[in-house]
Design a protein around this motif. Structure first.
Motif, PDB file in Angstrom:
ATOM      1  N   ILE A  16       0.832  -1.207   0.000  1.00  0.00           N
ATOM      2  CA  ILE A  16       0.000   0.000   0.000  1.00  0.00           C
ATOM      3  C   ILE A  16       0.867   1.259   0.000  1.00  0.00           C
ATOM      4  N   THR A  17       1.871   1.276   0.868  1.00  0.00           N
ATOM      5  CA  THR A  17       2.753   2.448   0.928  1.00  0.00           C
ATOM      6  C   THR A  17       3.565   2.586  -0.355  1.00  0.00           C
ATOM      7  N   PHE A  18       3.870   1.467  -1.006  1.00  0.00           N
ATOM      8  CA  PHE A  18       4.591   1.519  -2.283  1.00  0.00           C
ATOM      9  C   PHE A  18       3.737   2.215  -3.349  1.00  0.00           C
ATOM     10  N   VAL A  19       2.440   1.952  -3.324  1.00  0.00           N
ATOM     11  CA  VAL A  19       1.537   2.622  -4.260  1.00  0.00           C
ATOM     12  C   VAL A  19       1.538   4.131  -4.005  1.00  0.00           C
ATOM     13  N   PHE A  20       1.504   4.527  -2.727  1.00  0.00           N
ATOM     14  CA  PHE A  20       1.571   5.947  -2.379  1.00  0.00           C
ATOM     15  C   PHE A  20       2.873   6.570  -2.883  1.00  0.00           C
ATOM     16  N   ILE A  21       3.967   5.831  -2.762  1.00  0.00           N
ATOM     17  CA  ILE A  21       5.259   6.328  -3.247  1.00  0.00           C
ATOM     18  C   ILE A  21       5.211   6.558  -4.750  1.00  0.00           C
ATOM     19  N   LEU A  22       4.651   5.596  -5.480  1.00  0.00           N
ATOM     20  CA  LEU A  22       4.574   5.729  -6.936  1.00  0.00           C
ATOM     21  C   LEU A  22       3.704   6.918  -7.348  1.00  0.00           C
ATOM     22  N   VAL A  23       2.612   7.132  -6.613  1.00  0.00           N
ATOM     23  CA  VAL A  23       1.749   8.283  -6.898  1.00  0.00           C
ATOM     24  C   VAL A  23       2.514   9.577  -6.672  1.00  0.00           C
ATOM     25  N   ARG A  24       3.210   9.657  -5.543  1.00  0.00           N
ATOM     26  CA  ARG A  24       3.971  10.876  -5.230  1.00  0.00           C
ATOM     27  C   ARG A  24       5.127  11.060  -6.207  1.00  0.00           C
ATOM     28  N   LEU A  25       5.740   9.983  -6.619  1.00  0.00           N
ATOM     29  CA  LEU A  25       6.820  10.063  -7.606  1.00  0.00           C
ATOM     30  C   LEU A  25       6.293  10.612  -8.922  1.00  0.00           C
ATOM     31  N   ASN A  26       5.125  10.160  -9.319  1.00  0.00           N
ATOM     32  CA  ASN A  26       4.527  10.644 -10.558  1.00  0.00           C
ATOM     33  C   ASN A  26       4.184  12.133 -10.464  1.00  0.00           C
ATOM     34  N   GLN A  27       3.813  12.584  -9.260  1.00  0.00           N
ATOM     35  CA  GLN A  27       3.452  13.984  -9.068  1.00  0.00           C
ATOM     36  C   GLN A  27       4.675  14.904  -9.052  1.00  0.00           C
ATOM     37  N   THR A  28       5.747  14.455  -8.397  1.00  0.00           N
ATOM     38  CA  THR A  28       6.895  15.337  -8.176  1.00  0.00           C
ATOM     39  C   THR A  28       8.066  15.089  -9.122  1.00  0.00           C
ATOM     40  N   ARG A  29       8.176  13.845  -9.617  1.00  0.00           N
ATOM     41  CA  ARG A  29       9.313  13.453 -10.447  1.00  0.00           C
ATOM     42  C   ARG A  29      10.637  13.738  -9.735  1.00  0.00           C
ATOM     43  N   ARG A  31      13.994  13.003  -7.269  1.00  0.00           N
ATOM     44  CA  ARG A  31      14.991  11.961  -7.009  1.00  0.00           C
ATOM     45  C   ARG A  31      14.730  11.284  -5.661  1.00  0.00           C
ATOM     46  N   ALA A  32      14.262  12.074  -4.683  1.00  0.00           N
ATOM     47  CA  ALA A  32      14.005  11.531  -3.350  1.00  0.00           C
ATOM     48  C   ALA A  32      12.939  10.443  -3.390  1.00  0.00           C
ATOM     49  N   TRP A  33      11.836  10.716  -4.084  1.00  0.00           N
ATOM     50  CA  TRP A  33      10.777   9.717  -4.165  1.00  0.00           C
ATOM     51  C   TRP A  33      11.192   8.530  -5.028  1.00  0.00           C
ATOM     52  N   LEU A  34      12.078   8.767  -5.987  1.00  0.00           N
ATOM     53  CA  LEU A  34      12.600   7.658  -6.789  1.00  0.00           C
ATOM     54  C   LEU A  34      13.414   6.716  -5.913  1.00  0.00           C
ATOM     55  N   MET A  35      14.236   7.284  -5.012  1.00  0.00           N
ATOM     56  CA  MET A  35      15.017   6.457  -4.091  1.00  0.00           C
ATOM     57  C   MET A  35      14.100   5.660  -3.173  1.00  0.00           C
ATOM     58  N   LEU A  36      13.039   6.305  -2.691  1.00  0.00           N
ATOM     59  CA  LEU A  36      12.091   5.584  -1.844  1.00  0.00           C
ATOM     60  C   LEU A  36      11.384   4.483  -2.618  1.00  0.00           C
ATOM     61  N   ALA A  37      11.107   4.726  -3.902  1.00  0.00           N
ATOM     62  CA  ALA A  37      10.466   3.703  -4.731  1.00  0.00           C
ATOM     63  C   ALA A  37      11.367   2.482  -4.872  1.00  0.00           C
ATOM     64  N   PHE A  38      12.656   2.715  -5.126  1.00  0.00           N
ATOM     65  CA  PHE A  38      13.603   1.607  -5.224  1.00  0.00           C
ATOM     66  C   PHE A  38      13.704   0.872  -3.889  1.00  0.00           C
ATOM     67  N   ALA A  39      13.767   1.641  -2.794  1.00  0.00           N
ATOM     68  CA  ALA A  39      13.885   1.038  -1.464  1.00  0.00           C
ATOM     69  C   ALA A  39      12.694   0.147  -1.155  1.00  0.00           C
ATOM     70  N   TRP A  40      11.491   0.651  -1.415  1.00  0.00           N
ATOM     71  CA  TRP A  40      10.283  -0.121  -1.090  1.00  0.00           C
ATOM     72  C   TRP A  40      10.091  -1.304  -2.030  1.00  0.00           C
ATOM     73  N   ALA A  41      10.534  -1.180  -3.271  1.00  0.00           N
ATOM     74  CA  ALA A  41      10.455  -2.306  -4.202  1.00  0.00           C
ATOM     75  C   ALA A  41      11.345  -3.445  -3.711  1.00  0.00           C
ATOM     76  N   CYS A  42      12.539  -3.094  -3.254  1.00  0.00           N
ATOM     77  CA  CYS A  42      13.464  -4.107  -2.718  1.00  0.00           C
ATOM     78  C   CYS A  42      12.877  -4.770  -1.475  1.00  0.00           C
TER      79      CYS A  42
END
Length: 207
Positions: A16-29, A31-42
């Motif tokens: 669920i939190t990974f989905v929130f990260i992807l939404v925020r990444l799409n909104q902001t583009r 680098r910080a949210w990209l790192m969190l996306a990689f972290a949560w995917a792992c």
């Protein structure tokens, strides 16, 4: 199995939190949210492997390097994000208290190695925890401001994650097949700490 139930809850929360990260990444583009996306995917990959092994074989993996690599990668991305936030802040006075998590992590490394003997993964994980704790304390000492670099709540959540990880790892040393309740309870608190990081980061602006 009580541990399998805990693992499934963890997977659901992380997903669920990974989905929130992807939404925020799409909104902001950012680098910080990209790192969190990689972290949560792992982390999600590692959690799924762990729960899958529990479901199929009815026990924790005797050799769980697949999960360890996933969790270790998650820690590494979090360290890099916190370190980058620290670099982006204006120069400030040294924070001696930031070394406290490093000293604690070193002590836990000696303790865990003496109990389990796995030097490599204990050293890698504890070093990552030391890094997260170090930069998290510096983040708490920094003046508040926009974005991740001034988000004290995010830094505090990262520090809480470190404390909870060490508590879970310590409890796991005394876990048995009959179920060690402090370990299970701490596992749920760890899941909460992971979600808390995303909740605290959610309102951050583009770094």
């Amino acid at each position: 199995m009580i541990e399998l139930a805990s693992s499934v809850v963890d997977i659901v929360v992380v997903a669920i939190t990974f989905v929130f990260i992807l939404v925020r990444l799409n909104q902001t583009r950012s680098r910080a949210w990209l790192m969190l996306a990689f972290a949560w995917a792992c982390m999600l990959f590692a959690d799924i492997y762990w729960a899958g092994y529990l479901a199929v074989f009815g026990e924790t993996p005797p050799y769980f390097y697949v999960a360890e690599i996933g969790w270790g990668a998650m820690y590494l991305f979090l360290v890099m994000l916190l370190a980058e936030c620290n670099i982006q802040r204006s120069p400030s006075a040294p924070v001696p208290a930031a070394w406290i998590p490093v000293v604690i992590a070193a002590a836990f490394t000696v303790y865990f190695v003496s109990l389990k003997g796995n030097i490599l993964f204990n050293l890698l994980d504890d070093t990552a925890m030391a890094g997260i704790g170090y930069f998290a304390v510096k983040g708490l000492a920094a003046p508040p401001g926009p974005g991740f670099r001034g988000n004290r709540a995010f830094a505090g959540a990262a520090l809480f994650l470190v404390m909870t990880e060490f508590a879970v790892w310590t409890a796991s040393c005394f876990y048995d097949s009959g179920g060690f309740m402090p370990y299970i309870v701490l596992s749920y608190i760890l899941t909460l700490s992971q979600a808390l990081i995303i909740v605290c980061a959610w309102k951050s602006e583009h770094v």
